[in-house]
Scaffold this active site. Structure first.
Site, PDB file in Angstrom:
ATOM      1  N   ARG A   2     -15.284   3.726 -34.827  1.00 16.30           N
ATOM      2  CA  ARG A   2     -14.317   3.230 -33.856  1.00 16.30           C
ATOM      3  C   ARG A   2     -14.949   2.863 -32.514  1.00 16.30           C
ATOM      4  O   ARG A   2     -14.297   2.302 -31.640  1.00 16.30           O
ATOM      5  CB  ARG A   2     -13.225   4.274 -33.623  1.00 16.30           C
ATOM      6  CG  ARG A   2     -12.486   4.680 -34.876  1.00 16.30           C
ATOM      7  CD  ARG A   2     -11.464   5.736 -34.575  1.00 16.30           C
ATOM      8  NE  ARG A   2     -10.384   5.226 -33.773  1.00 16.30           N
ATOM      9  CZ  ARG A   2      -9.301   4.631 -34.226  1.00 16.30           C
ATOM     10  NH1 ARG A   2      -9.150   4.491 -35.522  1.00 16.30           N
ATOM     11  NH2 ARG A   2      -8.374   4.188 -33.418  1.00 16.30           N
TER      12      ARG A   2
ATOM     13  N   ASN B 299      -7.854   7.374 -25.888  1.00 11.43           N
ATOM     14  CA  ASN B 299      -8.138   6.120 -26.584  1.00 11.43           C
ATOM     15  C   ASN B 299      -7.064   5.135 -26.156  1.00 11.43           C
ATOM     16  O   ASN B 299      -5.883   5.393 -26.371  1.00 11.43           O
ATOM     17  CB  ASN B 299      -8.081   6.377 -28.103  1.00 11.43           C
ATOM     18  CG  ASN B 299      -7.996   5.097 -28.915  1.00 11.43           C
ATOM     19  OD1 ASN B 299      -8.456   4.053 -28.493  1.00 11.43           O
ATOM     20  ND2 ASN B 299      -7.402   5.193 -30.099  1.00 11.43           N
ATOM     21  N   GLY B 300      -7.453   4.053 -25.511  1.00 11.36           N
ATOM     22  CA  GLY B 300      -6.462   3.071 -25.069  1.00 11.36           C
ATOM     23  C   GLY B 300      -6.807   2.556 -23.691  1.00 11.36           C
ATOM     24  O   GLY B 300      -7.924   2.737 -23.199  1.00 11.36           O
TER      25      GLY B 300
ATOM     26  N   CYS C 147     -12.327   3.616 -29.822  1.00  9.16           N
ATOM     27  CA  CYS C 147     -12.477   4.994 -29.372  1.00  9.16           C
ATOM     28  C   CYS C 147     -11.856   5.901 -30.432  1.00  9.16           C
ATOM     29  O   CYS C 147     -10.824   5.607 -31.013  1.00  9.16           O
ATOM     30  CB  CYS C 147     -11.809   5.311 -28.054  1.00  9.16           C
ATOM     31  SG  CYS C 147     -12.441   4.379 -26.677  1.00  9.16           S
TER      32      CYS C 147
ATOM     33  N   GLU D 142     -21.714 -10.865 -37.378  1.00 10.03           N
ATOM     34  CA  GLU D 142     -21.335  -9.496 -37.006  1.00 10.03           C
ATOM     35  C   GLU D 142     -22.491  -8.519 -37.137  1.00 10.03           C
ATOM     36  O   GLU D 142     -22.690  -7.679 -36.276  1.00 10.03           O
ATOM     37  CB  GLU D 142     -20.235  -8.982 -37.963  1.00 10.03           C
ATOM     38  CG  GLU D 142     -18.834  -9.378 -37.628  1.00 10.03           C
ATOM     39  CD  GLU D 142     -17.843  -8.795 -38.629  1.00 10.03           C
ATOM     40  OE1 GLU D 142     -16.833  -8.257 -38.186  1.00 10.03           O
ATOM     41  OE2 GLU D 142     -18.068  -8.875 -39.860  1.00 10.03           O
TER      42      GLU D 142
ATOM     43  N   HIS E 291     -17.993 -34.377 -38.220  1.00 10.94           N
ATOM     44  CA  HIS E 291     -17.446 -34.534 -36.873  1.00 10.94           C
ATOM     45  C   HIS E 291     -18.133 -33.624 -35.869  1.00 10.94           C
ATOM     46  O   HIS E 291     -17.522 -33.222 -34.882  1.00 10.94           O
ATOM     47  CB  HIS E 291     -15.933 -34.280 -36.904  1.00 10.94           C
ATOM     48  CG  HIS E 291     -15.230 -35.199 -37.853  1.00 10.94           C
ATOM     49  ND1 HIS E 291     -15.047 -36.540 -37.583  1.00 10.94           N
ATOM     50  CD2 HIS E 291     -14.723 -34.989 -39.099  1.00 10.94           C
ATOM     51  CE1 HIS E 291     -14.430 -37.101 -38.608  1.00 10.94           C
ATOM     52  NE2 HIS E 291     -14.227 -36.191 -39.547  1.00 10.94           N
TER      53      HIS E 291
ATOM     54  N   TRP F 125     -15.600   3.326 -27.138  1.00 12.68           N
ATOM     55  CA  TRP F 125     -15.844   1.888 -27.087  1.00 12.68           C
ATOM     56  C   TRP F 125     -15.403   1.479 -25.687  1.00 12.68           C
ATOM     57  O   TRP F 125     -14.220   1.514 -25.362  1.00 12.68           O
ATOM     58  CB  TRP F 125     -15.025   1.166 -28.159  1.00 12.68           C
ATOM     59  CG  TRP F 125     -15.391  -0.282 -28.294  1.00 12.68           C
ATOM     60  CD1 TRP F 125     -16.394  -0.806 -29.058  1.00 12.68           C
ATOM     61  CD2 TRP F 125     -14.751  -1.396 -27.652  1.00 12.68           C
ATOM     62  NE1 TRP F 125     -16.418  -2.174 -28.925  1.00 12.68           N
ATOM     63  CE2 TRP F 125     -15.419  -2.561 -28.070  1.00 12.68           C
ATOM     64  CE3 TRP F 125     -13.684  -1.521 -26.774  1.00 12.68           C
ATOM     65  CZ2 TRP F 125     -15.064  -3.832 -27.646  1.00 12.68           C
ATOM     66  CZ3 TRP F 125     -13.322  -2.789 -26.336  1.00 12.68           C
ATOM     67  CH2 TRP F 125     -14.009  -3.927 -26.772  1.00 12.68           C
TER      68      TRP F 125
ATOM     69  N   LYS G  50     -19.432 -12.527 -41.339  1.00 11.28           N
ATOM     70  CA  LYS G  50     -20.209 -11.364 -41.813  1.00 11.28           C
ATOM     71  C   LYS G  50     -21.626 -11.424 -41.255  1.00 11.28           C
ATOM     72  O   LYS G  50     -22.167 -10.441 -40.784  1.00 11.28           O
ATOM     73  CB  LYS G  50     -20.296 -11.317 -43.349  1.00 11.28           C
ATOM     74  CG  LYS G  50     -19.081 -10.873 -44.113  1.00 11.28           C
ATOM     75  CD  LYS G  50     -18.692  -9.436 -43.960  1.00 11.28           C
ATOM     76  CE  LYS G  50     -17.880  -9.177 -42.752  1.00 11.28           C
ATOM     77  NZ  LYS G  50     -16.469  -9.369 -42.745  1.00 11.28           N
TER      78      LYS G  50
HETATM   79  C1  G6P Z   1     -12.235  -5.796 -36.038  1.00  4.84           C
HETATM   80  C2  G6P Z   1     -13.044  -5.402 -37.249  1.00  4.84           C
HETATM   81  C3  G6P Z   1     -12.885  -6.470 -38.322  1.00  4.84           C
HETATM   82  C4  G6P Z   1     -11.422  -6.687 -38.651  1.00  4.84           C
HETATM   83  C5  G6P Z   1     -10.597  -6.990 -37.401  1.00  4.84           C
HETATM   84  C6  G6P Z   1      -9.106  -6.921 -37.686  1.00  4.84           C
HETATM   85  O1  G6P Z   1     -12.762  -6.912 -35.443  1.00  4.84           O
HETATM   86  O2  G6P Z   1     -14.407  -5.253 -36.905  1.00  4.84           O
HETATM   87  O3  G6P Z   1     -13.573  -6.063 -39.487  1.00  4.84           O
HETATM   88  O4  G6P Z   1     -11.300  -7.736 -39.556  1.00  4.84           O
HETATM   89  O5  G6P Z   1     -10.868  -6.024 -36.384  1.00  4.84           O
HETATM   90  O6  G6P Z   1      -8.783  -5.598 -37.998  1.00  4.84           O
HETATM   91  P1  G6P Z   1      -7.622  -5.135 -38.941  1.00  4.84           P
HETATM   92  O7  G6P Z   1      -7.784  -3.649 -39.029  1.00  4.84           O
HETATM   93  O8  G6P Z   1      -6.340  -5.521 -38.251  1.00  4.84           O
HETATM   94  O9  G6P Z   1      -7.766  -5.811 -40.239  1.00  4.84           O
END
Ligand code: G6P
Length: 614
Positions: free
Chosen positions: A27, A100-101, A2, A494, A510, A74, A491
């Site tokens: 965000r 936000n939270g 958010c 996502e 395995h 979000w 990647k």
């Molecule tokens: C989210 C983002 C990732 C990131 C992860 C950790 O999942 O989409 O790209 O690696 O958070 O975030 P940070 O800001 O702590 O690296």
């Protein structure tokens, strides 16, 4: 997660808020909304979906007013919908708030308020939070800021909030605990901005104040006043932003992700600047000074992170153990915080985070610090929460990363972590002068080698077209390239929504080997390193089962090209530095596949860049 924005000043707020929301859309993009106060009416416009939908919604509406707040969501409590979108009104329609939270005790607060006759339109914790503030103000007949303060002593959870009142068109209130909040101060204090990060503010002013946890900011009649929840006045400290506007724009690229992939030669070079001078065998992170002894003499290093940052931590484990001979454990912050971890004095925690705001990583840091461990932060966002709570640390200096899938932050994290490991190795005299200098020379050449790798762009595009319709992918690597396999798979899933798994190549036997048939693309990261021969055998095992192999190999390799379907040749480099190079083709592969599948690569579904909820 958010994004929130706010404006109070002499300009019309609407444009500034909408532009701010576009910058914060990374965000979360489940819904968007704004509240505008023009002295007479307090108008809220909000809609499920993206900020572009909000822009259409406000066409022809009354968008006047020099005071306003905005939100990009979000979803946590209540699915994405128009009613659950922020801002929310109080029951008398006089207050509007964005949040936000997560408010964890919202259930009991809601029941209390329902008993008092409150009605709720949405399913959100935010609406409950706002009605709670409203009720406190009514019960105590006090100023709004006092009602906010009392409410904050009773809510449990994380928040960054901004709220405005119809009764006071010259007042903007904001507060935070656990979610980020920054205030921009315009020239001559004629205008004030609030936002979840500095990107919506940079265009207007470089003077910012970062609000700390449990602080409340009151912007009124050209003044910014800060108190904490115990009503103690705080002195705002004005920081000057160093970010430039171009850094947060696409600069001619179709997507931020591509721009950020292409920026890596520069971001790695920026990250090394002044820290590594191979000629002089100089390797030093200026931010780690008082705790250098702790690091050198650590019983063990515990690396805490999430997502891509956790993958960078895995590479660092191998490097630290190899060059500095310190035992390393790599932990998911979300797991670490909910166990009863054995951690204490003598342990050094390295917390890695691009955003510096990840809620789980922050909570894990708190536990480590409470138990006496030293915490070093490796963050990209300057002034972020993790950077501020860490005992010391080093910034990655990659510049703002806006694409949700992390790219340049990863290579910059590897740069800092490698530099840190070499700095410790040097101080501990674990490497000979010759070997240290050789590694430093190679490290200095990494930006140029990434540049060379980026030239494979067209070649990778052709391979992407062949595999864009695959439903599964396997990524395999060993040693330093095992975390790269995990990162390559992450990647791809996502941004293209193709199921992908990363595995240590030898572990394939395995389980994952059962998945291999002629439909299964397998990406091997098979550069010339100490596990090369073993990886060659693993490739043969896959080919024997008719898997389709794309291999990332070292330039000049003559063996693997004969065995596989496609090769991508990257420049040779010392194996500890290879992840910074070998990850680049994987970033491009996932980017092109996602674009060809028509996916929104910068804003993949359900994800958010900054995960400020646990
Ligand atoms: C989210 C983002 C990732 C990131 C992860 C950790 O999942 O989409 O790209 O690696 O958070 O975030 P940070 O800001 O702590 O690296």
């Amino acid at each position: 997660m958010c994004g929130i924005v706010g404006y109070l000043g002499t300009q019309e707020a609407c444009d500034i808020l909408v532009k701010g929301l576009q910058r914060l859309e990374y965000r979360g993009y489940d819904s968007a909304g704004i509240a505008l106060m023009n002295g007479e009416a307090l108008n809220i416009y909000k809609i499920k979906g993206k900020v572009s939908g909000l822009e259409e919604l406000i066409q022809g509406k009354d968008i006047s007013g020099g005071l306003g707040i905005g939100h990009t969501r979000w979803a946590t409590h209540g699915g994405p919908s128009d009613v659950n979108a922020h801002p929310h009104y109080s029951s008398d329609g006089k207050l509007a708030m964005v949040h936000n939270g997560i408010i964890e005790n919202y259930g009991s607060l809601k029941q209390e308020l329902l008993n008092k006759g409150h009605e709720f339109e949405s399913e959100t914790d935010t609406e409950v939070f706002l009605h709670f503030i409203e009720q406190i103000q009514k019960d105590n007949n006090c100023e709004l800021i006092e009602a906010v303060r009392i409410a904050l002593t009773e809510v449990v959870g994380a928040y960054a909030i901004a709220l405005i009142s119809k009764d006071d068109p010259n007042q903007l209130i904001a507060a935070r605990k656990g979610s980020p909040l920054v205030i921009g101060i315009g020239e001559d204090k004629k205008e004030f901005f609030i936002a979840s990060d500095a990107t919506p503010i940079i265009e207007y002013t470089k003077d910012v104040v970062y609000i700390n946890d449990e602080e409340i900011a009151l912007i009124k009649e050209g003044e910014l006043t800060i108190i904490d929840v115990k009503n103690t006045p705080q002195t705002p400290y004005i920081h000057t932003l160093e970010m430039e506007l171009e850094a947060i724009e696409k600069g001619g690229y179709e997507h931020f992700m591509m721009k950020e992939i292409m920026e890596q030669p520069k971001s790695v070079a920026d990250c090394l600047r002044g820290r590594v001078i191979a000629e002089q065998s100089h390797v030093k992170l200026g931010g780690i000074h008082h705790h250098m002894e702790d690091l050198m003499n650590a019983n063990r290093i515990v690396i805490i992170a999430c997502g891509t940052s956790w993958h960078a931590g895995l590479v660092a484990e191998y490097i630290f153990e190899e060059v500095a001979r310190i035992p390393v454990e790599v932990e998911y912050a979300s797991e670490f915080r909910y166990r009863n971890p054995i951690i204490g004095k003598g342990d050094v925690v390295i917390a890695i985070s691009q955003s510096g705001e990840t809620a789980d990583t922050l909570a894990a840091i708190e536990i480590a610090q409470k138990n006496g461990a030293t915490v070093l932060g490796v963050c990209n966002v300057v002034g972020s929460s993790i950077a501020r709570v860490s005992d010391e640390g080093a910034y990655t200096h990659a510049g703002p990363e806006i694409g949700v899938a992390s790219t340049k932050a990863f290579t910059a994290q590897l740069t800092v972590l490698t530099t840190m490991a070499l700095m410790v190795a040097k101080e501990k005299k674990m490497l000979s002068d010759v070997n240290l200098q050789k590694l430093l020379f190679e490290l200095e050449q990494v930006p140029q080698k990434i540049e060379e790798t980026l030239k494979l762009d067209e070649e990778i595009k052709v391979i992407s077209a062949l595999y864009k319709d695959a439903t599964n992918f396997l990524y395999l690597g060993r040693g330093y390239n095992f975390p790269v396999a995990l990162e390559g798979a992450l990647k791809l899933k996502e941004i293209s929504y193709i199921h992908a798994e990363g595995y240590p190549a030898a572990e394939m036997k395995h389980g994952p080997i059962a998945l291999i048939d002629e439909e299964m693309p397998v990406v091997f990261i098979a550069t010339k390193d100490s596990s090369y021969d073993k990886v060659v055998s693993n490739i043969q095992e896959v080919k024997a089962r008719k898997g389709r192999v794309i291999a990332i190999v070292t330039k000049g390799d003559v063996l693997i090209p004969k065995m596989v379907d496609h090769v991508i040749e990257v420049p040779d480099v010392h194996e500890i530095l290879m992840p910074m190079i070998s990850v680049v083709p994987l970033q491009l592969l996932s980017y092109y596949i996602a674009v060809m599948r028509g996916c929104n690569v910068d804003q993949p579904r359900n994800l958010a860049k900054s995960v400020t909820v646990e």
